[in-house]
Structures are given as C-alpha cells and as structure tokens.
Design a protein around this motif. Structure first.
Motif, PDB file in Angstrom:
ATOM      1  N   LEU A 220       0.819  -1.215   0.000  1.00 50.66           N
ATOM      2  CA  LEU A 220       0.000   0.000   0.000  1.00 50.66           C
ATOM      3  C   LEU A 220       0.854   1.267   0.000  1.00 50.66           C
ATOM      4  O   LEU A 220       0.576   2.221  -0.729  1.00 50.66           O
ATOM      5  N   LYS A 221       1.898   1.302   0.806  1.00 53.85           N
ATOM      6  CA  LYS A 221       2.717   2.513   0.919  1.00 53.85           C
ATOM      7  C   LYS A 221       3.487   2.801  -0.367  1.00 53.85           C
ATOM      8  O   LYS A 221       3.893   3.933  -0.614  1.00 53.85           O
ATOM      9  N   PRO A 226       2.893   9.266  -1.155  1.00 53.60           N
ATOM     10  CA  PRO A 226       3.661   9.412   0.081  1.00 53.60           C
ATOM     11  C   PRO A 226       3.655  10.851   0.602  1.00 53.60           C
ATOM     12  O   PRO A 226       4.232  11.137   1.650  1.00 53.60           O
ATOM     13  N   ILE A 227       3.027  11.755  -0.150  1.00 53.94           N
ATOM     14  CA  ILE A 227       2.959  13.162   0.252  1.00 53.94           C
ATOM     15  C   ILE A 227       1.497  13.602   0.285  1.00 53.94           C
ATOM     16  O   ILE A 227       0.644  13.015  -0.375  1.00 53.94           O
ATOM     17  N   PRO A 228       1.170  14.657   1.052  1.00 54.18           N
ATOM     18  CA  PRO A 228      -0.212  15.157   1.072  1.00 54.18           C
ATOM     19  C   PRO A 228      -0.615  15.702  -0.301  1.00 54.18           C
ATOM     20  O   PRO A 228       0.234  16.079  -1.113  1.00 54.18           O
ATOM     21  N   PHE A 229      -1.918  15.764  -0.551  1.00 54.25           N
ATOM     22  CA  PHE A 229      -2.403  16.297  -1.829  1.00 54.25           C
ATOM     23  C   PHE A 229      -3.815  16.840  -1.651  1.00 54.25           C
ATOM     24  O   PHE A 229      -4.494  16.561  -0.658  1.00 54.25           O
ATOM     25  N   TYR A 230      -4.239  17.649  -2.639  1.00 54.85           N
ATOM     26  CA  TYR A 230      -5.600  18.173  -2.672  1.00 54.85           C
ATOM     27  C   TYR A 230      -6.410  17.391  -3.707  1.00 54.85           C
ATOM     28  O   TYR A 230      -5.915  17.073  -4.793  1.00 54.85           O
ATOM     29  N   THR A 259      -0.903  11.956   3.922  1.00 51.78           N
ATOM     30  CA  THR A 259      -0.207  10.823   3.321  1.00 51.78           C
ATOM     31  C   THR A 259      -0.878   9.516   3.709  1.00 51.78           C
ATOM     32  O   THR A 259      -1.698   9.460   4.631  1.00 51.78           O
ATOM     33  N   ILE A 260      -0.517   8.456   3.025  1.00 44.95           N
ATOM     34  CA  ILE A 260      -1.089   7.136   3.277  1.00 44.95           C
ATOM     35  C   ILE A 260      -0.811   6.667   4.702  1.00 44.95           C
ATOM     36  O   ILE A 260      -1.532   5.838   5.252  1.00 44.95           O
ATOM     37  N   ASN A 261       0.211   7.247   5.343  1.00 39.89           N
ATOM     38  CA  ASN A 261       0.604   6.799   6.684  1.00 39.89           C
ATOM     39  C   ASN A 261      -0.216   7.436   7.797  1.00 39.89           C
ATOM     40  O   ASN A 261      -0.180   6.988   8.934  1.00 39.89           O
ATOM     41  N   GLN A 262      -0.958   8.523   7.477  1.00 35.91           N
ATOM     42  CA  GLN A 262      -1.703   9.222   8.514  1.00 35.91           C
ATOM     43  C   GLN A 262      -3.132   8.708   8.619  1.00 35.91           C
ATOM     44  O   GLN A 262      -3.674   8.115   7.682  1.00 35.91           O
ATOM     45  N   PHE A 263      -3.768   8.960   9.759  1.00 36.43           N
ATOM     46  CA  PHE A 263      -5.118   8.469   9.987  1.00 36.43           C
ATOM     47  C   PHE A 263      -6.132   9.233   9.142  1.00 36.43           C
ATOM     48  O   PHE A 263      -5.943  10.389   8.793  1.00 36.43           O
ATOM     49  N   LEU A 264      -7.268   8.572   8.865  1.00 41.04           N
ATOM     50  CA  LEU A 264      -8.320   9.163   8.042  1.00 41.04           C
ATOM     51  C   LEU A 264      -8.838  10.468   8.630  1.00 41.04           C
ATOM     52  O   LEU A 264      -9.167  11.398   7.924  1.00 41.04           O
ATOM     53  N   GLY A 265      -8.897  10.565   9.947  1.00 39.30           N
ATOM     54  CA  GLY A 265      -9.483  11.727  10.601  1.00 39.30           C
ATOM     55  C   GLY A 265      -8.754  13.026  10.356  1.00 39.30           C
ATOM     56  O   GLY A 265      -9.248  14.089  10.705  1.00 39.30           O
ATOM     57  N   THR A 266      -7.555  12.980   9.797  1.00 42.82           N
ATOM     58  CA  THR A 266      -6.796  14.201   9.548  1.00 42.82           C
ATOM     59  C   THR A 266      -7.172  14.849   8.222  1.00 42.82           C
ATOM     60  O   THR A 266      -6.607  15.871   7.856  1.00 42.82           O
ATOM     61  N   GLU A 267      -8.110  14.284   7.478  1.00 42.45           N
ATOM     62  CA  GLU A 267      -8.563  14.907   6.238  1.00 42.45           C
ATOM     63  C   GLU A 267      -9.376  16.163   6.550  1.00 42.45           C
ATOM     64  O   GLU A 267     -10.054  16.240   7.574  1.00 42.45           O
ATOM     65  N   GLN A 268      -9.303  17.140   5.647  1.00 42.35           N
ATOM     66  CA  GLN A 268     -10.067  18.376   5.805  1.00 42.35           C
ATOM     67  C   GLN A 268     -10.902  18.613   4.550  1.00 42.35           C
ATOM     68  O   GLN A 268     -10.485  18.274   3.441  1.00 42.35           O
ATOM     69  N   VAL A 269     -12.063  19.235   4.742  1.00 43.80           N
ATOM     70  CA  VAL A 269     -12.983  19.484   3.636  1.00 43.80           C
ATOM     71  C   VAL A 269     -13.328  20.968   3.583  1.00 43.80           C
ATOM     72  O   VAL A 269     -13.710  21.562   4.593  1.00 43.80           O
ATOM     73  N   LYS A 270     -13.180  21.548   2.392  1.00 41.72           N
ATOM     74  CA  LYS A 270     -13.559  22.944   2.170  1.00 41.72           C
ATOM     75  C   LYS A 270     -14.662  22.970   1.102  1.00 41.72           C
ATOM     76  O   LYS A 270     -14.514  22.381   0.036  1.00 41.72           O
ATOM     77  N   ALA A 303      -7.621   1.964   0.469  1.00 43.52           N
ATOM     78  CA  ALA A 303      -6.164   1.864   0.568  1.00 43.52           C
ATOM     79  C   ALA A 303      -5.668   2.570   1.823  1.00 43.52           C
ATOM     80  O   ALA A 303      -4.597   2.251   2.345  1.00 43.52           O
ATOM     81  N   LYS A 304      -6.459   3.525   2.308  1.00 39.89           N
ATOM     82  CA  LYS A 304      -6.081   4.288   3.504  1.00 39.89           C
ATOM     83  C   LYS A 304      -6.898   3.857   4.717  1.00 39.89           C
ATOM     84  O   LYS A 304      -6.370   3.673   5.803  1.00 39.89           O
ATOM     85  N   ASN A 305      -8.197   3.708   4.511  1.00 40.71           N
ATOM     86  CA  ASN A 305      -9.100   3.298   5.591  1.00 40.71           C
ATOM     87  C   ASN A 305      -9.380   1.804   5.419  1.00 40.71           C
ATOM     88  O   ASN A 305     -10.369   1.411   4.814  1.00 40.71           O
TER      89      ASN A 305
END
Length: 503
Positions: A220-221, A226-230, A259-270, A303-305
């Motif tokens: 998966l990784k 491996p980096i954040p994205f919009y 990133t794929i390594n962080q938890f789902l809850g860190t996503e933000q929505v605008k 792939a993340k959750n």
C-alpha cells in the motif's frame, strides 16, 4: 518555422488520405451501426458521432468495388447534411453548420481562460447499453470526470489543452483515446470494447488469492501518495421514500488528503459551492438523514481506511477466490472475490476487489454487507431518534475506483447505495427508503499542499445549503461535475413546482 509548418501539412494530408483510399465490401443488409463497425475493422479507423444524428438501426447494404472510403461512408449515411473529419485514427461524423465560425487567433487558441466542453455517452460495444461511472480523463493532466448512471458526461477543459487527448477507461474494457481537437464542443457517442480474459485462456503461475491480498496490503505505501495532496471533487447525495425524492444535494469540495501513513481523521474538507432541495410535501414523514455524508465517501478510500477484508488480522475470516483476469487501462488485473467463511456468523463484507497483476495496486472494488447477515448489522448501521418506527436494513453496497496519475493511485470515484424498509409500529405496511452518496474526483494537486485554516473547513457531516434547485448547466461554472440523470431532473422539477405553490 518552415519545417514545423511542413510537418503539420504532411500530417494533415496523410490523415485525410484515408478517405481517398479505395476499398471493396460485399455485405448483406445489416444495421448502420454494424456496417460502420465492419468498415472500422477493415480500415483500422474508429468512428465518432452523436447517435441523435444517425439512425443506428436503419438497415443498409455495404457493397462497394474499389470505391473511395469517403464515398462508401457517405453512401451509408445517405444524408447530405452530414460530413466527415479525420484526425489521428478517428473519423468524426458531424452535422454541417449553417455558418462558419471565425477562426481563432493563435493567442486565443492557447488561452487557458477560455473553457471548452465535450459531451458524450459511453456504451458497451456489444450490448449497446450505457456504461455507468466510466472514467473520462485528459491525458497528461490530473483533470477528468465520470459518466453518470445513464452513461452521459460533460467534460470541461481549458482551450490551451485542446492539443491533448481524452482517455476513456473502465474496468473490464479496452481504454479509448481520442483527440480533444476532433470532438471539442461536440456531443459524441463512444463504444468501449469488453476486454475480459478467461482464466482458461491465460497461462499464469498458480496463485493463491489470499497471498495476493496479503501482498497487496504490504504494498500500500508503495502504490499510493507518500505526500499530502488536494482533491477537487463533486459530491452528491439523495434520499427517496418509495419512488419520491425527499432530498437531494450537490457540492464542489476541495479536500486535503494526508499521506497514506496518517489516519483518516486528519482529512479536511472545504466547500466551494453547493445546493440542496428538500421536498416540501414530505416534511411530516419520517426523516432519513444520511449518517456520515462526505466522510462516508472519504472512508471508502480502502487503501487508507483499511476494511476488514484487507486487514491482515482479519484475513482468516474470509474465503478468497480468483474469479477472473480482467483488463484495466491496458494492464491485467486480478478479480478476487471474497465472502466470509461459513463458520463466521457476524455481519462482514462480500464482493470483488480488482488488483493490478504487476504492481499489486488496488484498482477498485465492489462490495456490500453480506445480505445473509445484514439484519445483525442494524444497530451500528442505523441511528434511530424515534422509537415509533421499526427500521430494517435491506442493502448497504459500496463501489470505488482508483486512477493512476504519475506513479501513484488516487481515488477516482466512490459510491454508497442504501436500501431500508421502515414500518410505523402498529401498522402493517412498510415504506421503502433508498439513499445514495457519491463522490467523483475532478482534479488532483500535489504541489504546495498545506492544511486548510480551520475557519475555512466544514464538518464532513455538513448539511448543504437549502438553495432552490433548478437544473442550470451553468451553475457549476468551469468545474467538472456529474450530470444529473433525467429521472432526477424530472423529480426535482416536480418538487420545485410544489415549493412554488407552497410559497
């Protein structure tokens, strides 16, 4: 400068020369659709057209002895208002315009502020049925859209991209590529050819589907960013009681994905723009609110959750089978079915996951809560605020696909379909409630990505603005979106007319 002009002229002449080539055919009466397919197979050129201007089922004779291809095609069409245009390996059949547009200057042709659009419907080449949720992307970019439930799409792109190609792809079908320049501002029909490879026809090493699943989890990784994205996405949700819409909402959202390594809850929505309508005639009925909303679609990024059928600690609860080798984006993929073992009586998932045979990347999945045990899942699937009704879950189904951009995969489309039976205590008859949540990725941005300011974000469970809903193709401006199906448009028109009477 001269050499570039010479090359361009030679290329154009070479492409147009196909219409001057001579061919022979001797075919009994067939449909116009089949006749064009026969010509396509012999010439290696693909036809593009809007089926509204052709009679696909009209019977024609395909007979010719050393005639020019242009004459053969126009004889089949038998309509002086239609003309042909050739570009790359495609022949566009289009209706002649009464007036000729003024040519754009070279500066305007590359103006990124001018937006052009392409409309089309995607069909199965064999059954001629419309294909849902097909990816329609601009090659070399991260932009795109998907077809709706009726196979229809509208793709918007800057005019500066008209030199690029559109790539249309779907799991189990051969991808289709065509030049933007050929079909800009056109309405076209596209027929995808199924590309499913039978296991009996493929020589492969003996594989254990459970081993494929475990190897996929470990990769998966490697396969995901491996980096954040919009993500710029189009989101919609709807609730129906029997066949009547209670509510419908749409929104353009910008999502910060860690990133794929962080938890789902860190996503933000605008929220960029949204609208919602509620049926005024249904305000006294049981209200069904969709728990999760946007966050439910985000959670489908498996792939993340990670769901239990991809959890190393839960794999022993499932039975995996390799049902097919299929094609996706010209690559082979394992189609692995999964269902809980007979000894497991808790409600788990059943479905199919598609995994690239080379990279072991997850390409997509279709799954649902096992119908045999869904009644046991009622407590955590449904939050009941009223004790006056009995709610029985009938179906919770999910689907998603990923799209490869560069070296990594990103969520492309996610959908959740829900079916419930609701009965008021003391009553004999039940009502059927259905709901859907859907999110399509329109663009991906990996440059200069930072988290949003908190005041800019909304809760993923947000209820969107109650703006009177009228079908307005310009409402979303330059954003790509999922075009509402005709049945949704008709239902919303009826709701709007009722709201007008109430007001």
């Amino acid at each position: 400068m001269c050499s570039l002009l010479t090359i361009a002229l030679i290329e154009a002449n070479a492409q147009n020369s196909i219409l001057e080539n001579r061919y022979s055919f001797d075919t009994k009466k067939v449909s116009l659709y089949d006749a064009l397919n026969i010509v396509s197979q012999k010439t290696g050129y693909f036809f593009i057209y809007d089926s509204r201007i052709l009679e696909n089922e009209r019977r024609v004779k395909l007979e010719a002895r050393g005639e020019k291809l242009e004459s053969i095609i126009k004889g089949l069409l038998n309509n002086p208002k239609l003309d042909l245009r050739v570009l790359s390996k495609h022949i566009l059949i289009y209706e002649k315009k009464e007036t000729t547009a003024t040519p754009k200057s070279e500066q305007n042709r590359h103006d990124s502020t001018i937006i052009i659009s392409i409309k089309g419907t995607v069909y199965d080449n064999q059954t001629r049925k419309a294909l849902q949720y097909v990816s329609v992307a601009i090659e070399g970019t991260s932009s795109g859209t998907i077809t709706n439930g009726e196979g229809f799409f509208i793709l918007k792109l800057p005019q500066s991209n008209e030199q690029l190609n559109i790539r249309i792809s779907h799991i189990g079908y051969k991808p289709y590529t065509l030049p933007v320049m050929l079909v800009r501002d056109q309405k076209i029909d596209i027929y995808l050819k199924p590309d499913i490879v039978s296991l009996q026809e493929v020589v492969i090493r003996r594989v254990d589907p459970t081993e494929i699943i475990t190897s996929t989890i470990k990769n998966l990784k490697t396969n995901y960013s491996p980096i954040p994205f919009y993500l710029t996405t189009f989101y919609r949700e709807g609730v129906l009681k029997n066949s009547t819409y209670l509510s419908y909402a749409e929104a353009i959202l910008k999502i910060y994905k860690p990133t794929i390594n962080q938890f789902l809850g860190t996503e933000q929505v605008k929220e960029i723009k949204s609208r919602k309508i509620i049926n005024a005639d249904q305000t006294d009925t049981l209200l069904m609110k969709l728990k999760g909303g946007v966050s439910a679609c985000l959670s489908l990024d498996i792939a993340k959750n990670i769901p239990d059928f991809l959890e190393l600690s839960e794999v022993d609860k499932y039975r995996y089978t390799l049902s097919d080798i299929i094609s996706y984006e010209s690559h082979n993929a394992y189609a692995i079915g999964f269902v809980q073992k007979e000894s497991i009586e808790e409600p788990l998932f059943t479905g199919t996951i598609y995994i690239d045979t080379d990279s072991l990347a997850i390409l997509g999945a279709d799954f649902e809560i096992n119908p045999s045990f869904i009644s046991k899942a009622s407590d955590y699937l449904i939050s009941q605020n009223r004790r006056t009704h009995i709610v029985k879950p009938e179906r919770f189904a999910y689907s998603l696909t990923y799209r490869k951009i560069g070296n990594h995969y990103f969520t492309n489309h996610a959908k959740c379909d829900i079916q419930l039976k609701v009965r008021k205590k003391g009553r004999f008859f039940s009502n059927n409630y259905t709901a859907f949540l859907e999110m399509a990725t329109c663009d991906v941005d990996t440059k200069n990505v930072i988290k949003f300011d908190k005041q800019e974000t909304i809760r993923p469970q947000v209820v969107f603005l109650d703006i009177p809903y009228n079908y307005d193709p310009d409402f979303w401006g330059d954003f790509n979106y999922i075009v509402p199906e005709e049945k949704i448009n008709e239902a919303l028109k009826r709701i709007n007319s009722k709201i007008g009477k109430v007001e």
